[in-house]
Enzyme design. Structure first.
Site, PDB file in Angstrom:
ATOM      1  N   SER A 106      38.179  67.218  35.398  1.00  0.00           N
ATOM      2  CA  SER A 106      38.019  68.855  34.614  1.00  0.00           C
ATOM      3  C   SER A 106      37.998  69.696  34.791  1.00  0.00           C
ATOM      4  O   SER A 106      38.747  70.716  35.112  1.00  0.00           O
ATOM      5  CB  SER A 106      37.815  68.369  33.248  1.00  0.00           C
ATOM      6  N   ASP A 158      32.929   9.270  22.378  1.00  0.00           N
ATOM      7  CA  ASP A 158      33.564   8.524  21.871  1.00  0.00           C
ATOM      8  C   ASP A 158      34.100   6.937  22.652  1.00  0.00           C
ATOM      9  O   ASP A 158      34.711   6.094  22.517  1.00  0.00           O
ATOM     10  CB  ASP A 158      34.765   9.050  21.513  1.00  0.00           C
ATOM     11  N   THR A 207      41.040  13.908  29.987  1.00  0.00           N
ATOM     12  CA  THR A 207      40.601  15.426  29.501  1.00  0.00           C
ATOM     13  C   THR A 207      38.849  15.070  29.057  1.00  0.00           C
ATOM     14  O   THR A 207      39.221  14.523  28.444  1.00  0.00           O
ATOM     15  CB  THR A 207      41.664  16.234  29.588  1.00  0.00           C
ATOM     16  N   LEU A 230      33.602  59.212  37.541  1.00  0.00           N
ATOM     17  CA  LEU A 230      33.421  58.918  36.283  1.00  0.00           C
ATOM     18  C   LEU A 230      32.830  60.244  36.354  1.00  0.00           C
ATOM     19  O   LEU A 230      33.308  61.411  35.619  1.00  0.00           O
ATOM     20  CB  LEU A 230      30.856  59.021  36.804  1.00  0.00           C
ATOM     21  N   SER A 267      39.725  56.423  32.966  1.00  0.00           N
ATOM     22  CA  SER A 267      39.853  55.688  33.642  1.00  0.00           C
ATOM     23  C   SER A 267      39.620  54.761  34.636  1.00  0.00           C
ATOM     24  O   SER A 267      39.867  54.452  36.215  1.00  0.00           O
ATOM     25  CB  SER A 267      41.901  55.943  34.138  1.00  0.00           C
TER      26      SER A 267
END
Lengths: 626, 297
Positions: free
Chosen positions: A471, A32, A108, A465, A538
């Site tokens: 668990s 422009d 900008t 992992l 997590s």
């Protein structure tokens, strides 16, 4: 400008002192002629020195696009990477002055991938020049620029219809573009909107009226910039001082430093401190060795107060009449500025005036398509996207809607790990929810419930992992605790995913929500007095930190089950690693999705070096030791 | 508020914000006019306390003698601690602008020395007096300019700076250069020095000084270390400096301006930019940008 003589210096300084500064932004892309226009403005205002002009002539021959003529765009395309690529990639600030005003131009880039740069430039501007290529008219990008500019609160727009020379200075072209834009901008209720036909490359209508546009009777660009009234229309002037810094050089002096965000202050004025709500009066306004009789908006001052009230950085000192609201839930507009998408629920830092608090986006109501204005559904927000959302802060903050006061309602969002600035936002209003939900005043507390069970409630959070043995160790630990007469409960991925969280998948947003729910359930159980064992991969630090922050200090124990990936993959109890390696399972932690190890876990275990019993014993000793 | 009050208020806000978020701040002090303004603003920002940080001068040992005199005076007046650092390896090797060239000298005695000093003290916030109007690549500089480990300036990883909200957070190894004078122009600096009656090095005022002409620039012979070319004779000329650095690398301009009023008038009427007198900028295209990426201010 006339030659200045030393004898006239006092007069000259007085003139300089009173000369206003206008900050504006130019929006448009290289095509422009934006850089050419800015270069032309610098040149015309005589802000280019002879040596710079000479360098420009050399550069024009080397890099320029104007043949033997001076390429004004080269004056402003500063970084070498940009010169080579012929694009503008960052916000640059330019300075020039006329006899009437000083100007700071935020230059900008206009392409879609630089929306954040444009918002940055617009945040401090009072006026915007929207550039249009006369041959192309209003484009989707013009609409985008218009939306960013008005969202950031700019009330004055110049529609610069450039390259008029390439359409033979045809008035019909100009008038059609102006009419199109006025129609489109009607809802924005701008204070001023001025369209000017330009040919920046030749200087038409930049400083002098162009002989090519005798049909145009409006001001030239410089005439308009020099004359436009940008004083803000807001009539309210209520004193607001965000406290940046507390100055305590000795026991007898307590000064509260900050820059006045609105209104005036005088010694003796009654003031209120927020969020505490305490009131007192202003004793003095200090600046260097002077005591001021008055200070106004924009001044950096140090206040002393008549009473010894508690005031810290991030608090506000305000006029007692019409004080700002204090809230912890808001409707906001957010511009996301990071490569990594915004996921609701993820904890962030928020900086609003001088206050830094933890915050998270609760819900994205809709995303706005900047080219069309359409409201689109969105679960996450990507780089350069804008959305209306709800946001919650970790503690109540004093604020005002951005439309009322930019300093009090504009904020940035900061990533808690990298500390990068990842988003910017504007507060629309506070949500009433926060103040309406009052906590039930419970007569029985966690302490009483736990006492009945003869235990200290805790949340023991196992992270690691898949296949690391989380668990297994947790199960072993629960049996051991049960045997000791402890009241426990175990939350693991499988039992929660089948029930409470069966509606959630494995996208990043869903994983965040999955953990948020688990953490909240664990918190309720701890409140009930239980020892809760949570076993979740997590993988992200930010979610684990979010979980930790729900609990009281010492209540949350993070156990990192740090079994090496090779060992986990060798075990592959559920056959998931094999699947992931074959590409049948996407986003699998350790394979194609990262695991961020805890920085300071309470305990680290490795089930390839110790048995599950030994590990469980160590956790049990950890609990007893505390 | 008038123009200078606005510039001052903005700079003070920036200085206070940087200090509030800093673990260990420091202010670069180069003894020049911009440093003088910055020091004055810092003292205003924290008055009646002295600024809660030391000054750091990276001394190449090639500064004008009058600059060292002025430094001692300002340290005394401000009551602040002054840290002086010279690159010990550079000193041992006798690095100087004549035999090693301006570019190598600047790299070893300024850029490397600065990094050494910052690492040695572990400063995380470093105030500098750079202005955006000085040079093209500085026009894109943030007010809070972020440096990754090794003090590197990567233009692409700079934080967006909206409104007056500055993100002052850093991780260990990272630091922030803070430029409170970003929005000041050369003329603003002179006018502010005048209004606030801030003392500056006398070299800014015209006087007869011994100079030689090299490549069209007047270089002052400040001490006996300056090697003269065969047949070269220092001549006494009425000159002054618009900018001060290492004396062999800073050119004087012919001028008769002996008062602040005359300097302001001359600056207003001038037709060349002040960095023209700095030899390092002209070394190669994109010169300042390269130096910044390597850690120069």
């Amino acid at each position: 400008m006339a030659e200045l003589h030393a004898a006239n210096i006092v007069e000259y300084l007085e003139e300089q002192r009173q000369k206003e500064t206008l900050r504006f932004i130019t929006c448009g892309s290289v095509d422009d002629g934006k850089s050419t226009l800015i270069g032309r403005m610098l040149y015309e205002s005589k802000c280019i020195f002879d040596d710079q002009l000479k360098a420009l002539e050399t550069d024009s021959k080397r890099y320029g696009t104007q043949g033997e003529k001076i390429d004004f765009a080269l004056l402003v395309d500063g970084l070498e990477a940009e010169r080579e690529q012929g694009i503008t990639i960052d916000v640059a600030y330019r300075f020039f002055a006329t006899d009437r005003r000083r100007y700071i131009v935020a230059d900008t880039p206009g392409h879609e991938q630089y929306t954040r740069n444009m918002a940055t430039g617009a945040s401090t501007a009072q006026l915007a020049i929207l550039l249009i290529d006369a041959r192309k008219g209003i484009l989707p990008q013009t609409r985008r620029h218009h939306r960013i500019v008005t969202m950031m609160g700019i009330r004055h727009v110049v529609l610069a219809v450039n390259k008029m020379d390439l359409v033979n200075f045809d008035p019909a072209v100009f008038h059609k573009i102006e009419a199109d834009y006025r129609e489109f901008a009607r809802d924005a209720h701008l204070d001023t909107l001025t369209a000017i036909p330009l040919a920046a490359v030749h200087g038409d209508n930049v400083v002098k009226p162009s002989p090519q546009t005798t049909w145009y009777h409006g001001p030239t660009l410089f005439d308009h910039l020099d004359a436009v009234d940008v004083s803000h229309a807001s009539t309210r002037q209520s004193f607001r001082l965000p406290v940046q810094y507390v100055n305590r050089p000795n026991l007898n002096y307590r000064g509260f430093c900050g820059r006045i965000a609105e209104g005036k202050v005088r010694p003796g004025d009654p003031v209120r401190v927020l969020p505490s709500g305490r009131t007192t009066t202003v004793q003095s306004i200090d600046l260097w060795d002077q005591q001021l009789s008055e200070a106004e908006e924009g001044a950096s001052v140090t206040l002393t107060l008549a009473d010894e009230v508690d005031v810290s950085r991030g608090d506000l000192i305000v006029a007692t009449d019409a004080p700002p609201e204090v809230a912890d839930q808001f409707q906001v507009r957010i511009l996301w500025m990071a490569e990594e998408a915004l996921v609701p629920g993820r904890p962030l830092l928020m900086k609003l005036h001088a206050k830094e608090v933890s915050a998270s986006v609760m819900e994205i109501k809709y995303r706005e398509d900047l080219n069309t204005g359409a409201h689109l559904a969105a679960k996450v927000l990507h780089l350069n996207e804008i959305a209306v959302a709800t946001l919650a802060t970790g503690q109540p903050v004093a604020f005002e809607p951005y439309a009322t006061n930019h300093v009090m309602g504009g904020f940035i969002l900061i990533d808690r790990l990298t500390f990068a600035t990842v988003g910017a936002g504007l507060i629309d209003f506070a949500l009433r929810r926060a103040s309406n939900i009052h906590w039930q005043a419970l007569e029985l507390g966690k302490g009483q419930r736990a006492a009945l069970m003869h235990q200290t409630p805790r949340c023991i959070w196992f992270t690691g992992l898949s296949g690391s043995g989380k668990s297994t160790v947790a199960n072993m630990l629960e049996k051991r605790l049960h045997a000791e007469g402890r009241h426990t409960y175990m939350l693991d991925g499988d039992n929660v995913r089948h029930g409470l969280n069966h509606d959630l998948g494995f996208s990043e947003a869903d994983r965040v929500e999955n953990l948020r729910r688990v953490a909240e359930v664990a918190k309720l159980m701890v409140d009930a007095g239980l020892i809760v064992l949570v076993s979740f991969i997590s993988p992200f630090q930010s979610e684990r930190r979010m979980a930790r922050e729900l609990f009281e200090p010492g209540e949350f124990l993070e156990i990192h089950v740090n079994t090496p990936l090779a060992e986990c993959e060798r075990r592959d109890v559920k056959g998931l690693y094999a699947k992931a390696r074959r590409g049948e399972l996407k986003n699998f932690t350790g394979i194609d999705s990262p695991y961020e190890p805890p920085v300071s876990p309470e305990l680290v275990l490795d089930t390839s070096k110790e048995t599950a019993e030994e590990c469980a014993l160590r956790v049990s000793q950890l609990i007893q030791g505390r | 508020m008038n123009h200078y009050q606005q510039l001052e208020a903005e700079a003070i806000e920036i200085i206070r914000e940087a200090v509030a978020g800093a673990r260990k701040p420091v202010m670069m002090y180069s003894i020049g006019k911009d440093s003088s303004v910055m020091l004055h603003l810092a003292r205003k920002a924290f008055y009646p306390a002295p600024p809660p940080f030391p000054l750091l001068h990276v001394d190449t040992t090639w500064k004008f003698r009058e600059m060292y005199v002025h430094r001692a005076r300002m340290v005394e007046e401000s009551g602040m601690q002054l840290l002086v650092h010279t690159n010990p390896e550079g000193l041992a090797q006798g690095v100087n602008p004549f035999t090693h060239g301006s570019s190598y000298h600047t790299d070893v005695m300024k850029t490397q020395a600065l990094k050494q000093a910052l690492d040695m003290h572990g400063f995380d916030v470093v105030f500098g007096g750079a202005r955006r109007d000085e040079e093209k690549s500085r026009a894109k500089e943030r007010i809070f300019s972020f440096r990754s480990a090794g003090h590197r300036w990567d233009p692409k990883s700079q934080r967006p700076e909206l409104w007056n909200l500055y993100n002052t957070r850093t991780r260990p190894d990272e630091s922030i250069r803070v430029f409170p004078l970003s929005n000041w122009t050369e003329l603003d600096i002179w006018q502010y020095l005048y209004i606030e009656k801030i003392p500056i090095v006398p070299l800014y005022f015209a006087a007869k000084r011994p100079v030689v002409n090299r490549q069209g620039m007047w270089i002052m012979v400040d001490d006996e270390r300056m090697p003269l070319e065969p047949g070269e004779q220092p001549q006494m000329r009425l000159v002054r400096f618009r900018t001060l650095g290492c004396y062999p690398l800073t050119a004087a301009i012919e001028s008769s301006a002996t008062t602040m009023e005359e300097i302001i008038a001359e600056t207003f009427n001038t037709v060349s930019s002040e960095r023209q007198g700095r030899l390092i900028d002209a070394d190669q295209p994109g010169s300042m940008e390269k130096k910044k990426q390597e850690g120069y201010f």
